[in-house]
Scaffold this motif. Structure first.
Motif, short mmCIF file in Angstrom:
data_model
loop_
_atom_site.label_atom_id
_atom_site.label_comp_id
_atom_site.label_asym_id
_atom_site.label_seq_id
_atom_site.Cartn_x
_atom_site.Cartn_y
_atom_site.Cartn_z
N GLU B 13 0.88 -1.21 -0.02
CA GLU B 13 -0.07 -0.06 -0.12
C GLU B 13 0.99 1.11 0.14
N THR B 14 1.89 1.20 0.74
CA THR B 14 2.93 2.58 0.92
C THR B 14 3.46 2.70 -0.37
N VAL B 16 2.51 1.94 -3.53
CA VAL B 16 1.46 2.59 -4.52
C VAL B 16 1.11 3.97 -3.96
N GLU B 17 1.01 4.12 -2.83
CA GLU B 17 0.71 5.42 -2.55
C GLU B 17 1.85 6.38 -2.96
N THR B 19 3.67 6.48 -5.59
CA THR B 19 3.64 6.91 -6.80
C THR B 19 2.67 8.13 -7.15
N ARG B 22 -3.90 6.66 -8.18
CA ARG B 22 -4.65 6.14 -7.40
C ARG B 22 -4.36 4.82 -6.61
N VAL B 23 -4.90 4.79 -5.33
CA VAL B 23 -4.57 3.52 -4.55
C VAL B 23 -5.80 2.78 -4.78
N THR B 24 -5.63 1.59 -5.73
CA THR B 24 -6.99 0.75 -5.77
C THR B 24 -6.53 -0.74 -5.23
N ARG B 25 -7.81 -1.38 -4.77
CA ARG B 25 -7.62 -2.47 -4.34
C ARG B 25 -6.64 -3.54 -5.25
N ARG B 27 -4.35 -2.78 -7.46
CA ARG B 27 -2.78 -2.76 -7.41
C ARG B 27 -2.20 -3.15 -6.07
N VAL B 28 -3.05 -2.77 -5.15
CA VAL B 28 -2.30 -3.27 -3.75
C VAL B 28 -2.16 -4.80 -3.89
#
Lengths: 155, 155
Positions: B13-14, B16-17, B19, B22-25, B27-28
């Motif tokens: 999560e971190t 992805v954030e 970048t 958007r932080v999507t389910r 991607r995480v």
DNA sequence: GCAGTCCTGCAACTCTGTTGCATTAGACCG
DNA sequence: CGGTCTAATGCAACAGAGTTGCAGGACTGC
């Protein structure tokens, strides 16, 4: 690309004969094409060159390439675009190096390098072959310093 | 395979954030799967692991992987079986080494090696990345010295 | 809450490579 | 040279990985 000389055809024929298997027009033709090429060719490129002569089936080319590889006459390289590329295998040992252009996908063979032999594998793993891949831009794809880059096509 | 810890999800999560996108389910989730894996995974393997959770489309996984790669969070490896494999990119520099098992197709990362830097490229070619590929047999595929080899599956 | 944008899901497609099977043509023998 | 035997070829249909187009859904910023 180097001109296809009589020598290439003769060399191809001799090499195929030496395996002891049947010497067919298709095997000689494909090997001749590989010998004449200055870089690794895709199946598609081989097919195009082959179609200048008499008909040869797509599948036959696949099978000939497989046969050449199995008999040590050709060498198969996995490119970055999910496409196999093939070289005449002369002089290829168990350690070799290739250059892949990240723009146009061209693949060429580099001279052998004494690649890292101090490599540590996990317990139980055994190495059979080493391959060094250099990714970068080939001369045609490298952005020119003065002149604007020439128009190019992919593949 | 390592157990999926809370840490993997948090790290994913971190990352992805960071970048800024958007932080999507999805991607995480995909990044978490890559972080938890001890080796490079195929799209197929990622899909299977992903389907333990809520629905996620094949195509979405392809797109997420592409996005992760473009954002430097994952690393894409062309295997010998024409199938892409993906790693979490942590610690991958411009020079790295992989081991490909010629039997089962497994791909693992090896520690970085100081690969040949005395490599000579043709005139005009520019190198961007070096990759050393070691082909051989992994511990599971290596013919045992005493006991017969255990039953295995491909892929 | 609304508009705009980015992301996702779905379906249909492309491309590389493979398989099954009938036919052809090298190689060998006399 | 002609016949025979079998490996190799051609054709058609298929398989798997990855891609594209588009409509709808979910974030983001205001």
């Amino acid at each position: 690309m180097r001109a296809v000389t009589l020598t290439d055809r003769d060399r191809a024929e001799t090499l195929v004969e030496r395996t002891g298997a049947r010497v067919t027009r298709q095997r000689v033709e494909v090997l001749k094409i590989l010998l004449a090429a200055p870089r690794a060719l895709t199946h598609h490129e081989i097919e195009q060159r082959a179609h200048r002569g008499p008909r040869m089936d797509r599948v036959t080319i696949y099978r000939v390439l497989e046969w050449l590889t199995a008999n040590g006459l050709a060498h198969k390289i996995a490119g970055d675009d999910r496409v196999w590329r093939f070289n005449a295998a002369e002089g290829h040992g168990r350690t070799h190096a290739h250059f892949h252009c990240s723009d146009c996908g061209e693949v060429i063979c580099l001279d052998e390098v004494a690649a890292a032999r101090n490599l540590r594998l996990p317990q139980g793993y055994r190495s059979q072959e080493l391959e060094l891949t250099v990714r970068g831009l080939c001369a045609a794809c490298r952005p020119a310093r003065r002149a604007p880059p020439a128009a190019r096509h992919r593949h």
